[in-house]
Write an enzyme that holds these catalytic residues in place. Structure first.
Site, PDB file in Angstrom:
ATOM      1  N   SER A  42      -4.822 -53.857  16.174  1.00 30.96           N
ATOM      2  CA  SER A  42      -3.593 -53.642  15.394  1.00 30.96           C
ATOM      3  C   SER A  42      -3.231 -52.169  15.385  1.00 30.96           C
ATOM      4  O   SER A  42      -4.113 -51.290  15.431  1.00 30.96           O
ATOM      5  CB  SER A  42      -3.783 -54.117  13.954  1.00 30.96           C
ATOM      6  N   TYR A  56      -7.836 -54.827   5.939  1.00 37.02           N
ATOM      7  CA  TYR A  56      -7.314 -55.196   7.261  1.00 37.02           C
ATOM      8  C   TYR A  56      -7.548 -54.064   8.267  1.00 37.02           C
ATOM      9  O   TYR A  56      -7.993 -54.304   9.405  1.00 37.02           O
ATOM     10  CB  TYR A  56      -5.823 -55.525   7.151  1.00 37.02           C
TER      11      TYR A  56
HETATM   12  P1  NDP Z   1      -0.270 -65.806  13.136  1.00 42.58           P
HETATM   13  O1  NDP Z   1      -0.695 -65.937  11.716  1.00 42.58           O
HETATM   14  O2  NDP Z   1       1.125 -66.071  13.509  1.00 42.58           O
HETATM   15  O3  NDP Z   1      -1.235 -66.686  14.066  1.00 42.58           O
HETATM   16  C1  NDP Z   1      -2.631 -66.553  13.889  1.00 42.58           C
HETATM   17  C2  NDP Z   1      -3.336 -67.398  14.897  1.00 42.58           C
HETATM   18  O4  NDP Z   1      -4.744 -67.220  14.677  1.00 42.58           O
HETATM   19  C3  NDP Z   1      -3.026 -68.871  14.733  1.00 42.58           C
HETATM   20  O5  NDP Z   1      -3.031 -69.486  15.992  1.00 42.58           O
HETATM   21  C4  NDP Z   1      -4.199 -69.356  13.876  1.00 42.58           C
HETATM   22  O6  NDP Z   1      -4.552 -70.696  14.137  1.00 42.58           O
HETATM   23  C5  NDP Z   1      -5.317 -68.463  14.370  1.00 42.58           C
HETATM   24  N1  NDP Z   1      -6.358 -68.335  13.361  1.00 42.58           N
HETATM   25  C6  NDP Z   1      -6.255 -67.787  12.130  1.00 42.58           C
HETATM   26  N2  NDP Z   1      -7.427 -67.910  11.480  1.00 42.58           N
HETATM   27  C7  NDP Z   1      -8.268 -68.569  12.328  1.00 42.58           C
HETATM   28  C8  NDP Z   1      -9.604 -68.993  12.238  1.00 42.58           C
HETATM   29  N3  NDP Z   1     -10.331 -68.798  11.126  1.00 42.58           N
HETATM   30  N4  NDP Z   1     -10.145 -69.631  13.282  1.00 42.58           N
HETATM   31  C9  NDP Z   1      -9.423 -69.856  14.404  1.00 42.58           C
HETATM   32  N5  NDP Z   1      -8.151 -69.480  14.555  1.00 42.58           N
HETATM   33  C10 NDP Z   1      -7.581 -68.839  13.512  1.00 42.58           C
HETATM   34  O7  NDP Z   1      -0.676 -64.301  13.525  1.00 42.58           O
HETATM   35  P2  NDP Z   1      -0.200 -63.358  14.713  1.00 42.58           P
HETATM   36  O8  NDP Z   1       0.139 -64.125  15.911  1.00 42.58           O
HETATM   37  O9  NDP Z   1       0.762 -62.401  14.153  1.00 42.58           O
HETATM   38  O10 NDP Z   1      -1.555 -62.539  14.938  1.00 42.58           O
HETATM   39  C11 NDP Z   1      -2.363 -62.666  16.093  1.00 42.58           C
HETATM   40  C12 NDP Z   1      -3.262 -61.446  16.161  1.00 42.58           C
HETATM   41  O11 NDP Z   1      -2.463 -60.278  16.243  1.00 42.58           O
HETATM   42  C13 NDP Z   1      -4.146 -61.281  14.923  1.00 42.58           C
HETATM   43  O12 NDP Z   1      -5.425 -60.813  15.336  1.00 42.58           O
HETATM   44  C14 NDP Z   1      -3.419 -60.223  14.129  1.00 42.58           C
HETATM   45  O13 NDP Z   1      -4.284 -59.528  13.270  1.00 42.58           O
HETATM   46  C15 NDP Z   1      -2.861 -59.358  15.227  1.00 42.58           C
HETATM   47  N6  NDP Z   1      -1.723 -58.526  14.868  1.00 42.58           N
HETATM   48  C16 NDP Z   1      -0.530 -59.074  14.448  1.00 42.58           C
HETATM   49  C17 NDP Z   1       0.524 -58.246  14.128  1.00 42.58           C
HETATM   50  C18 NDP Z   1       1.842 -58.758  13.663  1.00 42.58           C
HETATM   51  O14 NDP Z   1       2.687 -57.945  13.212  1.00 42.58           O
HETATM   52  N7  NDP Z   1       2.117 -60.053  13.753  1.00 42.58           N
HETATM   53  C19 NDP Z   1       0.406 -56.778  14.225  1.00 42.58           C
HETATM   54  C20 NDP Z   1      -0.870 -56.319  14.691  1.00 42.58           C
HETATM   55  C21 NDP Z   1      -1.870 -57.173  14.997  1.00 42.58           C
HETATM   56  P3  NDP Z   1      -4.391 -71.891  13.060  1.00 42.58           P
HETATM   57  O15 NDP Z   1      -3.003 -71.834  12.517  1.00 42.58           O
HETATM   58  O16 NDP Z   1      -4.669 -73.119  13.878  1.00 42.58           O
HETATM   59  O17 NDP Z   1      -5.422 -71.656  12.020  1.00 42.58           O
END
Ligand code: NDP
Length: 245
Positions: A140, A154
């Site tokens: 991030s 975070y």
């Molecule tokens: P979303 O919340 O949109 O999606 C998160 C994804 O991770 C989903 O597919 C979810 O699956 C999965 N997930 C969450 N918890 C678990 C778990 N315990 N086990 C398995 N899968 C899990 O988030 P983003 O797409 O925004 O984020 C993706 C990555 O990017 C993360 O690591 C986030 O920290 C990082 N990030 C995002 C930013 C942003 O602005 N969006 C900025 C910087 C970094 P399910 O729904 O099936 O649980």
């Protein structure tokens, strides 16, 4: 296509950046397994869309907080597709709250997914990755610039990815495996919607005054996954619209 014959595993591939990445890698010719935790229907939709591209696909329920489940997901990918070339550590959870309201149970939960789950997936995958293998982790922009208060937990979890990436690049490099970190800025997903309560401040910190799209992060992951990036390792690539400038 750049990833013909390759097999990728994307953790958290049911939504957001992970879903966009799974589709992008499949578009480059890879067969793709993805994990999910709660969004089984959405994971199934992504699988259908990958198959429509002519690639093989598999959705695996695996809570990233459960190291055994993550290890089983890696093994299931290899059992289904016969190999593993690319691991994308994407699954993550957000957390915003002041220090005094952050419980130790919150610390355990966030670190279990964002740190321990990444370690477990990478450890399990490393045994299968050969010459040309790829480990790509989604960190991030908060590891470069913390935009305001309430981000301690975070930021802790995402800054850990910097050290992990550099150390594993040293460890896996001699086997021809690259290890890199992609640090998205504010990206329009369920976790951080472009119309959410914190959006205006985040947008104003980018040089473009806009959120990024998940597909823009996926493009950089696809670059790192491709053979042409073979001399890129231990790199930290920001896809953050200049958030850290
Ligand atoms: P979303 O919340 O949109 O999606 C998160 C994804 O991770 C989903 O597919 C979810 O699956 C999965 N997930 C969450 N918890 C678990 C778990 N315990 N086990 C398995 N899968 C899990 O988030 P983003 O797409 O925004 O984020 C993706 C990555 O990017 C993360 O690591 C986030 O920290 C990082 N990030 C995002 C930013 C942003 O602005 N969006 C900025 C910087 C970094 P399910 O729904 O099936 O649980």
């Amino acid at each position: 296509m750049t990833l013909d014959g390759k097999v990728a595993l994307v953790t958290g591939g049911s939504r957001g950046i992970g879903a966009a990445t799974a589709l992008r890698l499949a578009g480059e010719g890879a067969d793709v397994a993805l994990t999910y935790h709660s969004s089984g229907e959405k994971a199934a939709e992504i699988v259908d869309r990958i198959k429509a591209l002519g690639r093989r696909a598999l959705a695996i329920e695996a809570d990233s907080a459960d190291a055994d489940a993550v290890t089983r997901a890696v093994d299931a990918t290899v059992a289904e597709f016969g190999r593993l070339d690319i691991l994308v550590n994407n699954a993550g959870v957000g957390f915003v709250g002041p220090l005094e309201a952050t419980g130790i149970d919150d610390v355990d939960r966030v670190l279990a997914v964002n740190v321990r789950g990444v370690f477990a997936a990478t450890k399990a995958a490393a045994g299968h990755l050969g010459d040309g293998g790829r480990v790509i982790t989604i960190g991030s922009c908060v590891a470069e610039r913390v935009p305001g208060p309430g981000m301690a937990l975070y930021a802790l979890s995402k800054t850990a990815m910097v050290g992990l990436t550099k150390a594993l690049a040293r460890e896996l490099g001699p086997r021809g495996v690259t290890v890199n970190l992609v640090q998205p800025g504010p990206t329009d997903t369920d976790m951080n919607p472009a119309d959410g309560p914190y959006a205006a401040d985040q947008r104003s910190l980018t040089v473009f005054d806009r959120y990024g799209e998940a597909a823009e992060v996926a493009d950089t992951v696809a670059y790192l996954a491709a053979p042409g990036s073979g001399y890129v390792t231990a790199a930290i690539l920001s896809v953050d619209g200049g958030h850290a400038a």
